[in-house]
Design an enzyme around this catalytic site. Sequence first.
Site, PDB file in Angstrom:
ATOM      1  N   SER A  42       0.869  -1.190   0.087  1.00 44.35           N
ATOM      2  CA  SER A  42       0.049  -0.049   0.203  1.00 44.35           C
ATOM      3  C   SER A  42       0.856   1.330  -0.055  1.00 44.35           C
ATOM      4  O   SER A  42       2.057   1.113   0.282  1.00 44.35           O
ATOM      5  CB  SER A  42      -0.976   0.101   1.248  1.00 44.35           C
ATOM      6  OG  SER A  42      -1.727   1.196   1.374  1.00 44.35           O
ATOM      7  N   TYR A  57      -1.222  -0.897  10.428  1.00 43.89           N
ATOM      8  CA  TYR A  57      -1.640  -1.544   9.073  1.00 43.89           C
ATOM      9  C   TYR A  57      -0.628  -0.938   8.055  1.00 43.89           C
ATOM     10  O   TYR A  57       0.155  -1.658   7.496  1.00 43.89           O
ATOM     11  CB  TYR A  57      -2.758  -0.646   8.631  1.00 43.89           C
ATOM     12  CG  TYR A  57      -3.127  -0.722   7.270  1.00 43.89           C
ATOM     13  CD1 TYR A  57      -3.884  -1.957   6.563  1.00 43.89           C
ATOM     14  CD2 TYR A  57      -2.994   0.232   6.272  1.00 43.89           C
ATOM     15  CE1 TYR A  57      -4.107  -2.175   5.300  1.00 43.89           C
ATOM     16  CE2 TYR A  57      -3.135   0.094   4.969  1.00 43.89           C
ATOM     17  CZ  TYR A  57      -3.849  -1.233   4.412  1.00 43.89           C
ATOM     18  OH  TYR A  57      -4.078  -1.229   3.035  1.00 43.89           O
ATOM     19  N   LYS A 111       2.540  -3.119   6.075  1.00 46.14           N
ATOM     20  CA  LYS A 111       2.467  -2.592   4.526  1.00 46.14           C
ATOM     21  C   LYS A 111       4.116  -2.215   4.327  1.00 46.14           C
ATOM     22  O   LYS A 111       4.549  -2.686   3.131  1.00 46.14           O
ATOM     23  CB  LYS A 111       1.580  -1.530   4.063  1.00 46.14           C
ATOM     24  CG  LYS A 111       0.265  -2.138   4.090  1.00 46.14           C
ATOM     25  CD  LYS A 111       0.010  -3.431   3.165  1.00 46.14           C
ATOM     26  CE  LYS A 111      -1.628  -3.779   3.237  1.00 46.14           C
ATOM     27  NZ  LYS A 111      -1.810  -4.953   2.275  1.00 46.14           N
TER      28      LYS A 111
HETATM   29  N1  LIG Z   1      -8.582  -0.022  -1.417  1.00 47.60           N
HETATM   30  C1  LIG Z   1      -7.594   0.762  -1.161  1.00 47.60           C
HETATM   31  O1  LIG Z   1      -7.769   2.050  -1.185  1.00 47.60           O
HETATM   32  C2  LIG Z   1      -6.402  -0.043  -0.916  1.00 47.60           C
HETATM   33  C3  LIG Z   1      -5.215   0.843  -0.738  1.00 47.60           C
HETATM   34  C4  LIG Z   1      -3.855   0.473  -0.636  1.00 47.60           C
HETATM   35  C5  LIG Z   1      -3.681  -1.047  -0.271  1.00 47.60           C
HETATM   36  N2  LIG Z   1      -4.873  -1.800  -0.246  1.00 47.60           N
HETATM   37  C6  LIG Z   1      -4.791  -3.138  -0.468  1.00 47.60           C
HETATM   38  O2  LIG Z   1      -5.227  -4.043  -1.227  1.00 47.60           O
HETATM   39  C7  LIG Z   1      -5.610  -5.246  -0.828  1.00 47.60           C
HETATM   40  C8  LIG Z   1      -7.040  -5.625  -1.134  1.00 47.60           C
HETATM   41  O3  LIG Z   1      -7.858  -4.493  -0.789  1.00 47.60           O
HETATM   42  P1  LIG Z   1      -9.234  -4.248  -1.346  1.00 47.60           P
HETATM   43  O4  LIG Z   1      -9.531  -2.546  -1.319  1.00 47.60           O
HETATM   44  O5  LIG Z   1      -9.618  -4.797  -2.885  1.00 47.60           O
HETATM   45  O6  LIG Z   1     -10.448  -4.712  -0.383  1.00 47.60           O
HETATM   46  P2  LIG Z   1     -11.838  -5.119  -0.583  1.00 47.60           P
HETATM   47  O7  LIG Z   1     -12.680  -4.873  -1.773  1.00 47.60           O
HETATM   48  O8  LIG Z   1     -12.455  -5.337   0.740  1.00 47.60           O
HETATM   49  O9  LIG Z   1     -11.677  -6.834  -1.041  1.00 47.60           O
HETATM   50  C9  LIG Z   1     -11.023  -7.674  -0.315  1.00 47.60           C
HETATM   51  C10 LIG Z   1     -11.106  -9.211  -0.592  1.00 47.60           C
HETATM   52  O10 LIG Z   1     -10.131  -9.930   0.269  1.00 47.60           O
HETATM   53  C11 LIG Z   1     -10.858 -11.041   0.561  1.00 47.60           C
HETATM   54  N3  LIG Z   1     -10.496 -11.198   2.079  1.00 47.60           N
HETATM   55  C12 LIG Z   1     -10.287 -10.376   3.003  1.00 47.60           C
HETATM   56  N4  LIG Z   1      -9.705 -10.907   4.179  1.00 47.60           N
HETATM   57  C13 LIG Z   1      -9.109 -11.999   3.803  1.00 47.60           C
HETATM   58  C14 LIG Z   1      -8.365 -12.901   4.283  1.00 47.60           C
HETATM   59  N5  LIG Z   1      -8.072 -13.075   5.396  1.00 47.60           N
HETATM   60  N6  LIG Z   1      -8.055 -14.396   3.596  1.00 47.60           N
HETATM   61  C15 LIG Z   1      -8.558 -14.466   2.374  1.00 47.60           C
HETATM   62  N7  LIG Z   1      -9.092 -13.280   1.497  1.00 47.60           N
HETATM   63  C16 LIG Z   1      -9.540 -12.442   2.406  1.00 47.60           C
HETATM   64  C17 LIG Z   1     -12.323 -10.505   0.596  1.00 47.60           C
HETATM   65  O11 LIG Z   1     -13.406 -11.812   0.322  1.00 47.60           O
HETATM   66  P3  LIG Z   1     -13.986 -12.443   1.724  1.00 47.60           P
HETATM   67  O12 LIG Z   1     -14.681 -11.387   2.698  1.00 47.60           O
HETATM   68  O13 LIG Z   1     -14.850 -13.589   0.954  1.00 47.60           O
HETATM   69  O14 LIG Z   1     -12.861 -13.194   2.580  1.00 47.60           O
HETATM   70  C18 LIG Z   1     -12.319  -9.868  -0.692  1.00 47.60           C
HETATM   71  O15 LIG Z   1     -12.306 -10.846  -1.968  1.00 47.60           O
HETATM   72  C19 LIG Z   1      -5.462  -5.154   0.701  1.00 47.60           C
HETATM   73  O16 LIG Z   1      -4.120  -5.998   0.940  1.00 47.60           O
HETATM   74  C20 LIG Z   1      -5.549  -3.860   0.977  1.00 47.60           C
HETATM   75  O17 LIG Z   1      -4.438  -3.411   2.447  1.00 47.60           O
HETATM   76  C21 LIG Z   1      -6.119  -1.373  -0.581  1.00 47.60           C
END
Ligand SMILES: NC(=O)c1ccc[n+]([C@@H]2O[C@H](COP(=O)([O-])OP(=O)(O)OC[C@H]3O[C@@H](n4cnc5c(N)ncnc54)[C@H](OP(=O)(O)O)[C@@H]3O)[C@@H](O)[C@H]2O)c1
Length: 248
Positions: A139, A152, A156
């Site tokens: 991130s 968090y 990261k």
């Molecule tokens: N969105 C942002 O702004 C942002 C920015 C920087 C980094 N990130 C990083 O990107 C990654 C994905 O985030 P996102 O924004 O795409 O989130 P999201 O839309 O909430 O999707 C999260 C996905 O991960 C699954 N999941 C959650 N916890 C899990 C676990 N312990 N084991 C296996 N699967 C799990 C969820 O499905 P289930 O609920 O079915 O498990 C879902 O498919 C994360 O690592 C986050 O830190 C996001």
Amino acid sequence: MSRLSWHRLLSISSCAVRSCRMQSVRGVQTPPKLQGKVALVTASTNGIGLAIARRLAQDGARVLLSSRRQQNVDHAVQKLKGEGLDVDGTVCHVGKSEDRERLVNTILDINVKAAFLLVKLVVPKMQERGGGSIVIVSSLAGFTPFPALGPYSVSKTALLGLTKALAPELTQLNIRVNCLAPGLIRTKFSSALWKNESVLEQLTTSLGISRIGEPEDCAGAVSFLCSPDAAYITGETVVVSGGGHSRL
Ligand SMILES: NC(=O)c1ccc[n+]([C@@H]2O[C@H](COP(=O)([O-])OP(=O)(O)OC[C@H]3O[C@@H](n4cnc5c(N)ncnc54)[C@H](OP(=O)(O)O)[C@@H]3O)[C@@H](O)[C@H]2O)c1
């Protein structure tokens, strides 16, 4: 499909066969750039992971989706199959235990330890196939800690270090390790930020590209890192943040 362990998930992915679709580059028919590859995308039933899974499948990989909930896995598999993509799915919770007492432990287990353990599991399978490419999702917070998100952010930052540490270790096995660092991307995970209009405005005006990112903005970068076009790139982090400040 029943709940499966990482080991089972890996054995499924290594046995997977894939279909072959051709793509046209400047009028010349060429095989898709990820043809013959098996992509194992964890946390991929929603948000960034789902967009990455879709893009890798569109680029010719046979993709195995996974997340914690069967219902979400089924829904995502059905959706991508409906788009004509070659995907399968299984339940896989990347964390180790359900009952962590302290939040910081949980965050480090899920974000750092699980990534490391998953790499350890996947490396022998990649070795059998003659090599591979690993992309770890960090991130922007790994470079510049987000206010009130200390653990968090630290987790990261650890993933940036993990990428740097693993890359030289795995080059002799023909395995590349790179990292993706998204900024603010419109997903359920970040909805507390982008659903608040004043916070959203404040955040986006500070960016070079003045809009919030979409999951698809991350997907192409990951497909590139997995492809032969990135054959000489390892140990690097690609920041997808619309110009949000990144480097340490
Ligand atoms: N969105 C942002 O702004 C942002 C920015 C920087 C980094 N990130 C990083 O990107 C990654 C994905 O985030 P996102 O924004 O795409 O989130 P999201 O839309 O909430 O999707 C999260 C996905 O991960 C699954 N999941 C959650 N916890 C899990 C676990 N312990 N084991 C296996 N699967 C799990 C969820 O499905 P289930 O609920 O079915 O498990 C879902 O498919 C994360 O690592 C986050 O830190 C996001």
